[in-house]
Design a protein around this motif. Structure first.
Motif, short mmCIF file in Angstrom:
data_model
loop_
_atom_site.label_atom_id
_atom_site.label_comp_id
_atom_site.label_asym_id
_atom_site.label_seq_id
_atom_site.Cartn_x
_atom_site.Cartn_y
_atom_site.Cartn_z
N GLY A 30 1.15 -0.91 -0.25
CA GLY A 30 0.35 -0.15 -0.27
C GLY A 30 1.01 1.56 -0.35
O GLY A 30 0.58 2.20 -1.10
N PRO A 31 2.42 1.13 0.79
CA PRO A 31 2.23 2.84 0.89
C PRO A 31 3.96 2.99 -0.20
O PRO A 31 3.90 4.09 -0.76
CB PRO A 31 3.45 2.36 2.18
N ALA B 134 3.11 5.57 -2.88
CA ALA B 134 2.65 6.34 -2.63
C ALA B 134 4.38 7.04 -2.72
O ALA B 134 5.17 8.02 -3.09
CB ALA B 134 2.79 7.18 -1.08
N THR C 147 5.50 7.44 -6.40
CA THR C 147 4.62 8.48 -7.20
C THR C 147 5.40 10.34 -6.93
O THR C 147 5.89 10.85 -7.82
CB THR C 147 3.02 8.63 -6.73
N THR D 203 5.75 2.26 6.58
CA THR D 203 6.29 3.92 5.94
C THR D 203 7.84 3.99 6.58
O THR D 203 8.33 5.08 5.79
CB THR D 203 5.29 4.77 6.70
N PHE E 128 2.80 10.47 4.93
CA PHE E 128 2.38 9.27 4.04
C PHE E 128 1.66 8.65 5.10
O PHE E 128 2.08 7.26 4.56
CB PHE E 128 3.94 9.24 3.42
N TYR F 37 -1.47 6.15 4.39
CA TYR F 37 -0.96 4.79 2.73
C TYR F 37 -0.99 3.98 3.38
O TYR F 37 -1.19 2.90 2.87
CB TYR F 37 -0.02 5.55 1.91
N GLU F 38 -0.45 3.63 4.37
CA GLU F 38 -0.06 2.19 5.30
C GLU F 38 -0.85 1.72 5.72
O GLU F 38 -0.93 0.45 5.87
CB GLU F 38 1.02 2.59 6.35
N GLY G 174 -4.26 2.43 4.41
CA GLY G 174 -5.42 2.53 3.62
C GLY G 174 -6.55 3.80 3.71
O GLY G 174 -7.68 3.88 3.91
N THR G 175 -6.38 4.84 5.53
CA THR G 175 -7.22 5.06 5.28
C THR G 175 -6.32 7.23 4.80
O THR G 175 -5.38 7.08 4.55
CB THR G 175 -6.75 5.26 7.20
N ARG G 176 -7.59 7.97 5.19
CA ARG G 176 -6.74 9.37 4.11
C ARG G 176 -7.05 10.38 5.24
O ARG G 176 -8.10 9.85 6.80
CB ARG G 176 -8.26 9.81 2.94
#
Length: 387
Positions: free
Chosen positions: A108-109, A112, A115, A301, A358, A361-362, A364-366
């Motif tokens: 997941g991370p 990021a 990108t 992260t 960041f 992202y580990e 899956g939340t915002r």
């Protein structure tokens, strides 16, 4: 902070083996501190190039023994994956669902990181950044990803390797090195050890999860045999003393793992087993346990962004107009070591900024959503712990 520590302590199931989480935290911190201490970016004609104090001061090789902790990570990974797969099977969870949930936390991370560095690379090229500098920076960012690929492959193979005796992959490593160094076999053969080498501690972790490796005698046997074998390989078989890659060396103990790296990992696994008792006692303290629990929640992260933190500090330091000791200067003496130690808190502060940006992202939340996350790291039994 004390209130947070008490809440984390109270929310942890009584049956959880906190020492397992502590070992994972030690392994992650070892990798981070090791990279920060042995990675140097020096200015060379307006460009940055990578080097290492180990290339200039060979007497610092013992530093790599302290901070090359990947074997402990694979030991804990094998333990956690084997227990998790066993619980999933008992609940009737499909293999694909079990594997997907475990790999999501790993990869997941990564999106990021890729990108951000894709955008940064395009911007640096557009701004006229030297290609050698960009190559050096990208190598530092991307090189840790090999670890994730190997770890993911071993996780996926857990049902097949959970009962594999560690001596089998150890024998593979031995024979590959024998062919490689004794009979000048093709260089490509060495990459077999990329899986076989890390499969040794992973299988030890699986055996531990099945109830093996009990008693302090096992820990002492692994520590003693691994240390003696490693010393013999370094002193009489010509293996490098450093357990990390050193620029300029023709042979690296980590690319891929050599027999010396694997035997050294066995010694580390033995030491880890011997530390279980002291760690369990230490983890009864709410503050220490809270620190370990929070680090485990952000382990990926921290792992993925610690090199970016180092590079951001190095790049910002260039604004001073002159090379800063311990940051841009050649790592060729004790003065550099002392200066680099002084920079560690600055690297940690930069990493804290990366964590704040960041870490969602580990899981899956915002931002803006509930900050409550699930502590999943190697539970012994009981329900998940929410923090």
């Amino acid at each position: 902070m004390r209130d947070l520590a008490r809440r984390i302590d109270a929310a942890t199931p009584p049956g959880r083996d906190r020492a397992v989480d502590a070992l994972r935290a030690i392994a992650v911190l070892g990798v981070v501190l090791g990279h920060w201490l042995v990675t140097a970016l020096v200015t060379d004609g307006g460009a940055l190039r990578g080097t290492s104090p180990l290339a200039h001061m060979r007497q610092l090789a013992p530093v790599s023994w302290m901070f090359q902790t990947l074997a402990v990570f694979f030991l804990v990974g094998g333990y956690a994956a084997t227990r998790s797969h066993g619980r999933a099977r008992s609940r009737g969870t499909a293999y694909r669902q079990w594997l997907g949930s475990r790999l999501a936390r790993l990869f997941g991370p990564v999106a990021a990181v890729l990108t951000l560095w894709t955008v940064a690379s395009v911007a640096m090229l557009a701004g006229g950044t030297d290609l050698g500098t960009l190559r050096t920076l990208l190598n530092l960012v991307l090189s840790p990803l090999w670890f994730l690929l190997v770890f993911a492959a071993l996780t996926a193979a857990t049902p097949l390797v959970a009962r594999l005796h560690p001596l089998w992959p150890l024998a593979v490593v031995l024979h590959v090195d024998l062919l490689r160094f004794g009979f000048e076999a093709p260089a490509a053969l060495r990459w077999i050890n990329l899986a076989a080498g890390w499969l040794v501690p992973y299988c030890l972790g699986a055996a531990w999860a099945r109830g093996g490796l009990r008693g302090r005698g096992t820990g002492w046997a692994l520590l003693g045999a691994g240390a003696v074998a490693t010393a013999g390989l370094v002193l009489w078989a010509g293996y490098p003393a450093s357990m990390v890659g050193v620029p300029g060396q023709t042979v690296s103990n980590l690319a891929p793992p050599t027999l010396a790296a694997v035997t050294f990992g066995l010694a580390q696994c033995g030491a880890a087993l011997l530390l279980l008792g002291p760690l369990r006692r230490a983890m009864r303290r709410p503050v220490l346990w809270a620190a370990v629990a929070l680090l485990n929640l952000s382990a990926m992260t921290v792992f993925l962004w610690h090199q970016t933190a180092l590079m951001s500090v190095t790049a910002t330091g260039l604004l001073a107009g002159a090379p800063l000791p311990g940051l841009h200067t050649a790592p060729d003496g004790p003065a550099w070591v002392l200066a680099r130690l002084a920079w560690l808190p600055v690297f940690a502060a930069a990493l804290a900024v990366c964590l704040a940006a960041f870490r969602p992202y580990e899981h899956g939340t915002r931002r803006g959503r509930s900050s409550r996350v699930v502590l999943r790291s190697a539970p012994a039994r009981g329900s998940r712990t929410h923090v």
